[in-house]
Design a protein around this motif. Structure first.
Motif, short mmCIF file in Angstrom:
data_model
loop_
_atom_site.label_atom_id
_atom_site.label_comp_id
_atom_site.label_asym_id
_atom_site.label_seq_id
_atom_site.Cartn_x
_atom_site.Cartn_y
_atom_site.Cartn_z
N GLN A 96 0.83 -1.20 0.00
CA GLN A 96 0.00 0.00 0.00
C GLN A 96 0.86 1.26 0.00
O GLN A 96 0.55 2.24 -0.69
CB GLN A 96 -0.91 -0.02 1.24
CG GLN A 96 -1.87 1.14 1.34
CD GLN A 96 -2.88 0.92 2.44
OE1 GLN A 96 -3.91 0.28 2.24
NE2 GLN A 96 -2.59 1.44 3.63
N LEU A 97 1.97 1.24 0.75
CA LEU A 97 2.85 2.40 0.77
C LEU A 97 3.44 2.67 -0.60
O LEU A 97 3.59 3.83 -1.00
CB LEU A 97 3.97 2.22 1.79
CG LEU A 97 4.95 3.39 1.86
CD1 LEU A 97 5.13 3.87 3.29
CD2 LEU A 97 6.29 3.02 1.27
N ARG A 98 3.77 1.61 -1.34
CA ARG A 98 4.34 1.80 -2.68
C ARG A 98 3.34 2.47 -3.62
O ARG A 98 3.73 3.02 -4.65
CB ARG A 98 4.81 0.46 -3.25
CG ARG A 98 6.07 -0.05 -2.58
CD ARG A 98 6.70 -1.18 -3.38
NE ARG A 98 5.95 -2.42 -3.28
CZ ARG A 98 6.15 -3.34 -2.33
NH1 ARG A 98 7.04 -3.14 -1.37
NH2 ARG A 98 5.44 -4.45 -2.31
N GLN A 99 2.06 2.45 -3.29
CA GLN A 99 1.04 3.11 -4.11
C GLN A 99 0.85 4.59 -3.73
O GLN A 99 0.16 5.31 -4.43
CB GLN A 99 -0.31 2.39 -3.94
CG GLN A 99 -0.29 0.93 -4.41
CD GLN A 99 -1.59 0.22 -4.05
OE1 GLN A 99 -2.27 0.58 -3.09
NE2 GLN A 99 -1.91 -0.81 -4.81
N SER A 100 1.46 5.01 -2.62
CA SER A 100 1.20 6.35 -2.09
C SER A 100 2.26 7.35 -2.53
O SER A 100 3.37 6.96 -2.91
CB SER A 100 1.15 6.29 -0.56
OG SER A 100 2.47 6.16 -0.03
N PRO A 101 1.96 8.65 -2.45
CA PRO A 101 2.94 9.68 -2.84
C PRO A 101 4.21 9.66 -2.01
O PRO A 101 5.26 10.09 -2.49
CB PRO A 101 2.16 10.98 -2.63
CG PRO A 101 0.73 10.61 -2.71
CD PRO A 101 0.64 9.22 -2.15
N ILE A 102 4.14 9.14 -0.77
CA ILE A 102 5.33 9.16 0.08
C ILE A 102 6.45 8.30 -0.51
O ILE A 102 7.63 8.50 -0.20
CB ILE A 102 5.00 8.69 1.52
CG1 ILE A 102 6.10 9.12 2.48
CG2 ILE A 102 4.82 7.18 1.59
CD1 ILE A 102 5.78 8.84 3.94
N GLU A 104 7.62 8.55 -3.30
CA GLU A 104 8.45 9.44 -4.11
C GLU A 104 9.31 10.37 -3.26
O GLU A 104 10.17 11.07 -3.80
CB GLU A 104 7.54 10.29 -5.02
CG GLU A 104 6.64 9.47 -5.93
CD GLU A 104 7.43 8.57 -6.86
OE1 GLU A 104 8.49 9.02 -7.35
OE2 GLU A 104 7.00 7.42 -7.08
N ASN A 120 -1.95 14.62 10.83
CA ASN A 120 -1.50 14.06 9.54
C ASN A 120 -0.22 13.26 9.64
O ASN A 120 0.06 12.44 8.75
CB ASN A 120 -1.31 15.19 8.52
CG ASN A 120 -2.63 15.74 8.01
OD1 ASN A 120 -3.65 15.58 8.66
ND2 ASN A 120 -2.61 16.40 6.87
N TYR A 121 0.57 13.48 10.68
CA TYR A 121 1.90 12.86 10.71
C TYR A 121 2.20 12.12 12.01
O TYR A 121 2.43 10.91 11.98
CB TYR A 121 2.97 13.92 10.43
CG TYR A 121 2.77 14.56 9.08
CD1 TYR A 121 3.06 13.86 7.90
CD2 TYR A 121 2.23 15.85 8.96
CE1 TYR A 121 2.83 14.43 6.66
CE2 TYR A 121 2.00 16.43 7.72
CZ TYR A 121 2.30 15.70 6.57
OH TYR A 121 2.08 16.26 5.34
N ARG A 126 3.72 8.90 10.18
CA ARG A 126 4.27 9.24 8.86
C ARG A 126 5.36 10.30 9.02
O ARG A 126 5.18 11.28 9.76
CB ARG A 126 3.17 9.81 7.95
CG ARG A 126 2.04 8.85 7.63
CD ARG A 126 0.98 9.57 6.81
NE ARG A 126 1.49 10.04 5.53
CZ ARG A 126 1.13 11.18 4.95
NH1 ARG A 126 0.29 12.00 5.55
NH2 ARG A 126 1.63 11.52 3.78
N THR A 303 10.78 -0.56 0.07
CA THR A 303 10.64 0.84 -0.32
C THR A 303 11.44 1.73 0.63
O THR A 303 11.24 1.70 1.84
CB THR A 303 9.16 1.26 -0.28
OG1 THR A 303 8.43 0.46 -1.20
CG2 THR A 303 9.01 2.72 -0.65
#
Length: 353
Positions: A96-102, A104, A120-121, A126, A303
């Motif tokens: 799931q993380l590999r699908q998220s903007p993070i 990048e 949020n963090y 995060r 990742t």
């Protein structure tokens, strides 16, 4: 009969984990069967091996069932099933993380509000880079190797030294504690001693006189960090280009502040723990600058997210996140743990208390 079974031990080359087993012909004790089940062999495969060695098929199945019902074996298998289920959950989180903007890169926020930081963090576990909260710090204008030499040059301090000759210098921190003057450290830093000499958090510089006066040059972002009798003093790092903190995780959330120079920080989420080869306390032997995929094949699909922190940046290391930090140039950094949260900051106790 395989040699591994005959000599009473098996290894990973035999397709099972390295758990010693009793020889199959002495004479097929339930303990031997139970150890094979705990080593990860399927019940059907163990029964088939018994049949190969002259045991009736029905008797072989019965012996495997009896071995699995032994209280110690049953408890071990239950723990193994639970660990496998958690590993599968962690794998889903990683996908799931590999699908998220993070994936990048670590997100960047400018002058974040406390409410947004926590929602949020911090509570979401995060990482985030925060800019603009250090702009009024005198430290951002004053601190430098020259300033430290001028202000504290003759003061004796503790550093870590002779790190390059020890691949586990962080684990062996006590073996690398040395005393020198601040001027000697500044000379080592500016002359390019790299990772060999480094003033690190465990040296606790800011808890010692006269260096406590440096705390007057910093402030705590309101609503994010708190002060008071229960607050932990910030910790300092001061070293040259090339200093490295190897891949590890912390047991609490850390707000990392970059005051002078730049650092490259690479982070890995905690649910990759099965692929990190964490064989001791909080460290891994994986070097993100030069990963040995022959030695660490499971790391191929991990990742890794990264951020370069500049002077004035904060970076949240969420509890459990793995990170490796490299100084890109001479660097002065701080870390804080005194978050303004109800009940105080969370600590990852392992084993649980």
């Amino acid at each position: 009969m395989t040699q591994a079974w005959r000599n009473g031990s098996v290894g990973k080359d035999d397709g099972v984990s390295a758990i010693a087993v009793d020889p199959v012909d002495e004479p097929l004790e339930l303990r031997s069967i139970g150890l094979r089940l705990l080593a990860g062999e399927a019940p059907e495969a163990v029964a088939a091996l018994l049949v190969e060695h002259g045991i009736d098929k029905h008797q072989a199945k019965r012996r495997v069932v009896e071995a699995a019902q032994d209280p110690l074996v049953a408890a071990g298998l239950a723990r193994a099933r639970r660990a496998e289920k958690l590993a599968c959950l962690f794998t889903a989180f990683a996908r799931q993380l590999r699908q998220s903007p993070i994936a990048e890169g670590v997100p960047v926020e400018d002058r974040i509000s406390p409410a947004r930081f926590y929602e949020n963090y911090y509570y979401a576990n995060r990482p985030v880079v925060i800019r603009g909260l250090m702009e009024n710090w005198p430290a951002l204008r004053r601190w430098s190797p020259a300033h430290f030499a001028d202000r504290f040059g003759d003061e004796t301090i503790e550093v870590t030294a002779e790190r390059e000759g020890d691949p586990h210098f962080e684990d062996n921190f006590s073996d690398h504690r040395r005393r020198m003057t601040m001027s000697q450290l500044v000379d080592a830093v500016t002359q390019g001693r790299g990772n060999d000499v480094y003033l690190v958090a465990k040296n606790r510089l800011l808890e010692q006189e006269p260096f406590t006066s440096l705390l007057e040059d910093i402030s705590y972002p309101a609503g994010i960090l708190t002060t008071g009798s229960a607050a932990v003093a910030p910790r300092m790092w001061f070293g040259g280009a090339g200093t490295v903190t190897p891949l590890h995780h912390d047991a609490s959330n850390i707000l990392f502040g970059q005051v002078y120079g730049r650092k490259l920080v690479r982070l890995i989420p905690p649910y990759e723990i099965d692929n990190i080869y964490n064989d001791r306390t909080c460290f891994s032997d994986i070097d993100l600058d030069d990963v040995d995929y022959v030695r660490f094949p499971q790391f191929r699909h991990v990742t890794v997210v990264q951020a370069v922190v500049d002077p004035g940046d904060f970076l949240l290391f969420p509890v459990g996140w793995w990170h490796q930090v490299r100084s890109l140039e001479i660097s002065i950094s701080l870390s804080f743990q005194n978050f303004a949260v109800p009940g105080g900051p969370v600590v990852w106790f392992y084993p649980p208390t």
